[in-house]
Each structure stands twice: as C-alpha cells, then as structure tokens.
Motif scaffolding. Structure first.
Motif, PDB file in Angstrom:
ATOM      1  N   VAL A  55       5.471  -2.724   1.896  1.00  0.00           N
ATOM      2  CA  VAL A  55       5.261  -3.398   3.187  1.00  0.00           C
ATOM      3  C   VAL A  55       4.572  -2.443   4.149  1.00  0.00           C
ATOM      4  CG1 VAL A  55       6.365  -4.439   5.203  1.00  0.00           C
ATOM      5  CG2 VAL A  55       7.168  -5.025   2.917  1.00  0.00           C
ATOM      6  N   SER A  56       5.119  -1.214   4.267  1.00  0.00           N
ATOM      7  CA  SER A  56       4.516  -0.267   5.217  1.00  0.00           C
ATOM      8  C   SER A  56       3.214   0.307   4.688  1.00  0.00           C
ATOM      9  CB  SER A  56       5.504   0.861   5.540  1.00  0.00           C
ATOM     10  OG  SER A  56       5.824   1.604   4.387  1.00  0.00           O
ATOM     11  N   ARG A  57       3.199   0.727   3.435  1.00  0.00           N
ATOM     12  CA  ARG A  57       2.044   1.474   2.933  1.00  0.00           C
ATOM     13  C   ARG A  57       0.846   0.593   2.589  1.00  0.00           C
ATOM     14  NH1 ARG A  57       4.077   5.997  -1.230  1.00  0.00           N
ATOM     15  NH2 ARG A  57       1.838   6.441  -1.260  1.00  0.00           N
ATOM     16  N   HIS A  58       1.087  -0.705   2.409  1.00  0.00           N
ATOM     17  CA  HIS A  58      -0.013  -1.612   2.094  1.00  0.00           C
ATOM     18  C   HIS A  58      -0.245  -2.665   3.185  1.00  0.00           C
ATOM     19  CE1 HIS A  58      -0.779   0.356  -1.555  1.00  0.00           C
ATOM     20  NE2 HIS A  58       0.071  -0.267  -2.334  1.00  0.00           N
ATOM     21  N   LEU A  59       0.780  -3.484   3.463  1.00  0.00           N
ATOM     22  CA  LEU A  59       0.577  -4.572   4.421  1.00  0.00           C
ATOM     23  C   LEU A  59       0.374  -4.044   5.840  1.00  0.00           C
ATOM     24  CD1 LEU A  59       3.129  -7.315   3.243  1.00  0.00           C
ATOM     25  CD2 LEU A  59       0.753  -6.973   2.541  1.00  0.00           C
ATOM     26  N   LEU A  60       1.315  -3.241   6.328  1.00  0.00           N
ATOM     27  CA  LEU A  60       1.210  -2.770   7.715  1.00  0.00           C
ATOM     28  C   LEU A  60       0.058  -1.789   7.883  1.00  0.00           C
ATOM     29  CD1 LEU A  60       5.012  -2.388   8.588  1.00  0.00           C
ATOM     30  CD2 LEU A  60       3.465  -4.271   9.198  1.00  0.00           C
ATOM     31  N   ASP A  61      -0.207  -0.994   6.853  1.00  0.00           N
ATOM     32  CA  ASP A  61      -1.352  -0.085   6.914  1.00  0.00           C
ATOM     33  C   ASP A  61      -2.645  -0.881   7.067  1.00  0.00           C
ATOM     34  OD1 ASP A  61      -2.390   2.656   6.748  1.00  0.00           O
ATOM     35  OD2 ASP A  61      -3.288   2.009   4.866  1.00  0.00           O
TER      36      ASP A  61
END
Length: 212
Positions: A55-61
C-alpha cells in the motif's frame, strides 16, 4: 489477499497526501492491489513480496505525484513494470489518457488484465522497447519510477515529447550526480521532496523540460 487494514491504510494515506478518493477509486485501487498480490507470486512483478508493504510502497508512492500532474492530458509511464504509477494515475484521472509502456511481456500482460478487470477505458498498455515507440503526437507528460538514470531517461524518451512536455522522474535520494550528466537540451524545471505515508527513506520528484 487484501485486508481491512490495507483499506484503512490507503484511505488514511490518501488523506495525508491531500487526495480525496471517491468510493469507486478506493475500490479500484484495492482491486488493483489484489491483482498485484495474486500475479506477483508467479510473475515476479515487483521486488516487494510482502502485501503489507505494497500500500505504501506502491499505491501511496504512485499517488504522491498527483499534485504535479496538472492539466497535461496525455501521459506516458515508461518502464511501467507492474503498472506504477500509470495504473493508479489512470484510476485517479479517468479524463486523462494514460499509456503504460514496458518491454517485459509478462508485465504488460498483467497490466492488460488489470485494464480489463477494472474497466479502465483511459488506459493503453503497450509492450515495446521505449526507443521503438512512435506516437502520433508528443505526450504532454512522461513519468518514470526508478526506471533509469536521468541521462538515459532523457535520451531514450526525447523523441516522445516536445518543448511543452514535462518529464517526471521519481527517485529515492536526490540524484545530484545524475543532474550533472543531464543532456544539454534538457534542464531541471523543479525538484520536490515527497513525503509518502508509511515509507521509510527519502523520495524525490524531479521535473525536467526540454530546452528550446
């Protein structure tokens, strides 16, 4: 599988980034994440193996560059891999034409499956080497995420843009050494430090333009 925790992390992270997701966009991003988790087991789409980090490393990034997309209507995501940031951008901007490009057939097959399942009419997936791509008109924006050095990014995509095009390079550390090697017909328009919720380490966005 996608959990309630992933859903909450996405909602809170988007809020921290100042992005308002509609219910449909939230659902589509989670559906994309579910496909990424499922296909990654066989296709090795991303080096991130732990779904809890995606979620953080792909979507939110991917969403962290949303404030810099602007009015540009036609975007190219070069070396898109598992579809980042192109697919999240296509979900967030249904009115814009988003093209993802990758030379790896497994990765473009995955992206095509995402396009079909999520019904992303504004997404075009191209399986090609970047130097072989000959678009009918220049792209108004070209983005890459950890794709190559700034020098290679500029040289390989020069023919895909013009003086109006903005090149967005997503980086970790601020690449001062790469800027020195930038081709003479490119210049740094601006550099932004990005704060990605849940991500450790530095993130930077470098916006390049062609020099007239």
């Amino acid at each position: 599988m996608v959990t309630e925790q992933h859903s909450q992390e996405l909602a809170q992270g988007a809020q921290q980034l100042g992005i308002t997701l509609s219910e449909q966009q939230h659902a589509q991003l989670l559906a994309y994440l579910a496909l990424l988790i499922k296909w990654n087991k066989a296709y090795n789409l991303t080096a991130v193996r732990n779904p809890d980090e995606m979620v953080s490393r792909h979507l939110l990034d991917s969403l962290s560059i949303v404030p810099y997309i602007g009015d540009s209507a036609r975007w190219l995501d070069v070396g898109s891999g598992g579809g980042m940031p192109g697919i999240p951008l296509a979900i967030l901007f249904p009115e814009k034409q988003i093209t993802t490009l990758d030379s790896n057939g497994k990765k473009t097959r995955f992206q095509t499956q995402v396009k079909l399942e999520l019904k992303l009419a504004n997404l075009q997936v191209i399986h090609s080497r970047v130097e072989d791509l000959q678009p009918e008109q220049p792209f108004s924006g070209i983005v890459s995420r950890a794709f190559s050095s700034l020098e290679d990014f500029s040289n390989w995509t020069r023919h895909l843009g013009d003086q109006q095009t903005r090149w967005l390079a997503m980086k970790g550390l601020h690449p001062a050494d790469e800027l020195v090697a930038l081709p003479t017909d490119f210049h740094l328009d601006s550099a932004q430090a990005l704060t990605v919720p849940g991500c450790q380490g530095q993130r930077h966005l470098l916006i390049l333009r062609r020099t007239a």
